[in-house]
Scaffold this motif. Structure first.
Motif, PDB file in Angstrom:
ATOM      1  N   THR A 179      -1.439   6.861   0.953  1.00 57.31           N
ATOM      2  CA  THR A 179      -2.858   6.510   1.010  1.00 57.31           C
ATOM      3  C   THR A 179      -3.228   5.761   2.279  1.00 57.31           C
ATOM      4  N   GLY A 198       7.314   0.760   3.839  1.00 52.85           N
ATOM      5  CA  GLY A 198       6.631   0.121   2.725  1.00 52.85           C
ATOM      6  C   GLY A 198       7.492  -0.965   2.132  1.00 52.85           C
ATOM      7  N   ASP A 224       7.416   3.234  -3.957  1.00 53.84           N
ATOM      8  CA  ASP A 224       6.671   3.967  -2.936  1.00 53.84           C
ATOM      9  C   ASP A 224       7.584   4.424  -1.806  1.00 53.84           C
ATOM     10  N   ASN A 277       7.192  -1.654  -1.329  1.00 54.19           N
ATOM     11  CA  ASN A 277       7.331  -1.345  -2.739  1.00 54.19           C
ATOM     12  C   ASN A 277       8.446  -0.311  -2.901  1.00 54.19           C
ATOM     13  N   ASN A 287       9.680   7.314  -3.169  1.00 52.76           N
ATOM     14  CA  ASN A 287       8.844   8.506  -3.315  1.00 52.76           C
ATOM     15  C   ASN A 287       8.569   9.148  -1.959  1.00 52.76           C
ATOM     16  N   THR A 288       8.272   8.308  -0.967  1.00 50.51           N
ATOM     17  CA  THR A 288       8.016   8.825   0.377  1.00 50.51           C
ATOM     18  C   THR A 288       9.269   9.469   0.957  1.00 50.51           C
ATOM     19  N   THR A 306       0.835  -1.199   0.000  1.00 52.21           N
ATOM     20  CA  THR A 306       0.000   0.000   0.000  1.00 52.21           C
ATOM     21  C   THR A 306       0.873   1.254   0.000  1.00 52.21           C
ATOM     22  N   ASP A 307       0.561   2.201  -0.870  1.00 53.31           N
ATOM     23  CA  ASP A 307       1.289   3.464  -0.938  1.00 53.31           C
ATOM     24  C   ASP A 307       1.169   4.193   0.400  1.00 53.31           C
TER      25      ASP A 307
END
Length: 507
Positions: free
Chosen positions: A64, A91, A96, A93, A99-100, A60-61
């Motif tokens: 979100t 996370g 993700d 992924n 990006n975070t 899960t991103d």
């Protein structure tokens, strides 16, 4: 967990914890907290709050996630950064996670994880590469978990065992706690609720009981939705999710209600081309077909069935002047009223509606109640219930569905090899022969029948949970109300079905 207030010191951190699955034996939350506190103390920081996302997949991103997402989107208040027990808690992924991390870094905040000395510095190529490698390792682990889950699910389907959560109306039976599912059986409480919904919809001839009105009724009565019911059964807190019409229609019409094992919404077939049955169905094939027909969108319906709680706030109550539907209005600050608002709403055909009729809700309800009980109250209430018949027609319907499924697979290109073609012909012929044999047996078709309840219409009225249920009784007896203004000779006119035409219901 203990927290301190945000003080702008530059080390006010948000503790981030995540678990894919929570059980009574889970101790990871405490372990994660210990590691987070240690990592926070190592940089001289303090925890201002916790973003705990339980039962959230690592795929899960983070943006979100229910708890962490608002912080990352700057919707939850000021903070200096986030701290986790490991990169994979942020996370699994890689994209993700990166990006975070870059979003946190570019906002001037800190990213801290246990096992890494100090905050991550994405301007440092070595730190950037290490974070990328750790997030890649987390993603590889996620892919391994997903592959293992797919293989286990496929093996379960081949063996005819359920793998995912139980369907509403059914429950898993395990011989040992948290062990493999031994068998599936009906859940008596959920079955009672679902079967009651099915009977009410099938018996309705007025168009006032639909999947949407049933959803509204269940929500009104505080019946737990399937998701919350499952959570409570497993000792978790409900999330106050609501019933919806779409949800009820799927539960009533899906082949899962027949006790079949499903994969992606379709039955899993055995080696003979029949659906694998993991439990006795809530009803048979014929009743499911009747529910499919009953829950189809009705052509020509002028307005949706009423879902409100008021006794007469429906199209059965109209204005005596202009014939428009009566609305709820404010009589006083303390009391509501039924009244015609068509003229003030600009309806052209109602411009002559002066003076517009209006009456207090309690008064008109009392008038209609007295009229209804005096006319119909003494009659014995008889309900329409579904009669499954002998079951031969249901079995024929089931075999025809299996045969049609085989035919569709053959048309799609399956069973083209010589060996498969012979198997197809044998199974198709066997199903056809069984259908012909069943046709020769004496049968009583499935359908609706009248069943005396032993209670009167008055009892049914007084025992109703709310006015919405009483409104269904008014609809069953085709009761209609016209309201006239206070100066009219006739204030209220009420009509209903002729008693001579209700002998079955009033015998």
């Amino acid at each position: 967990m203990a927290t301190t207030e945000y003080d702008g010191c530059g080390r006010c951190l948000l503790g981030v914890r995540r678990l894919s699955r929570m059980t009574d034996k889970t101790n990871s939350p405490e372990k994660q907290a210990d590691l987070i506190i240690a990592a926070t103390a190592a940089i001289g920081g303090h925890i201002i709050d916790w973003a705990d996302d339980w039962e959230v997949s690592g795929a899960t991103d983070p943006f979100t996630r229910e708890k962490l997402g608002p912080w990352l989107r700057n919707e939850a208040g000021p903070y200096s950064g986030i701290v986790g027990s490991a990169v994979d808690r942020i996370g699994r992924n890689q994209r993700d996670v990166l990006n975070t991390a870059y979003a946190v870094h570019e906002s001037g905040r800190l990213l801290v994880t246990h096992g890494h000395q100090g905050p991550w510095d994405l301007d440092d190529p070595a730190d950037e590469m290490r974070l990328s490698m750790e997030s890649f390792g987390a993603q590889m682990e996620l892919r391994a978990i997903q592959k293992r889950n797919r293989e286990e699910a496929e093996a379960s389907r081949k063996a005819g065992r359920p793998k995912n959560g139980n369907r509403y109306g059914f429950q898993f039976v395990r011989l040992i706690p948290m062990g493999r599912v031994h068998h599936v059986e009906h859940d008596p409480d959920a079955k009672k609720i679902l079967c009651n919904v099915a009977e009410r919809i099938l018996a309705d001839e007025t168009g006032t009981i639909t999947v949407n009105t049933e959803a509204a009724r269940l929500n009104r009565e505080g019946i737990l939705s399937p998701r919350d019911y499952r959570r409570v059964k497993y000792g978790k807190e409900p999330r106050r999710t609501l019933w919806t019409g779409v949800m009820i229609k799927e539960l009533l019409t899906s082949e899962g209600s027949l006790g079949y094992l499903l994969h992606r919404g379709k039955p899993v077939l055995d080696e003979r081309g029949h659906p694998k049955r993991i439990a006795e169905g809530l009803w048979d094939h014929a009743k499911r077909d009747a529910l499919i027909q009953k829950t189809k969108p009705q052509k020509g319906r002028k307005a949706p069935a009423p879902k409100g709680i008021y006794l007469l706030a429906s199209r059965r109550t109209s204005c005596g002047n202009c014939n428009e539907r009566i609305q709820m209005t404010e009589k006083t600050k303390q009391e509501k009223a039924y009244g015609c608002t068509a003229r003030v709403r600009g309806i052209k055909s109602s411009q002559h509606c002066k003076p517009a009729p209006s009456m207090a809700v309690s008064k008109l309800n009392e008038i209609v109640t007295d009229w209804f009980l005096s006319k119909y109250g003494a009659g014995q209430f008889v309900e329409k219930r579904y009669d499954p018949g002998t079951g031969h027609l249901a079995r024929i319907a089931e075999l025809r569905a299996d045969r049609q499924r085989l035919r569709s697979d053959r048309t799609a290109g399956l069973y083209n090899s010589e060996e498969d073609e012979q198997w197809y012909r044998t199974e198709y012929a066997r199903m056809s022969d069984e259908i012909e044999e069943l046709k020769k047996l004496p049968t009583r078709p499935a359908g609706m029948k009248w069943v005396p309840t032993g209670i009167t219409v008055a009892d049914k009225w007084h025992n109703a949970k709310d006015d919405a249920e009483r409104r269904e009784l008014l609809a069953a007896f085709d009761v209609k109300v016209k309201l006239y203004h206070a100066k009219a000779d006739e204030r209220v006119r009420i009509t209903g079905a002729d008693i001579r035409h209700l002998q079955l219901a009033l015998r």
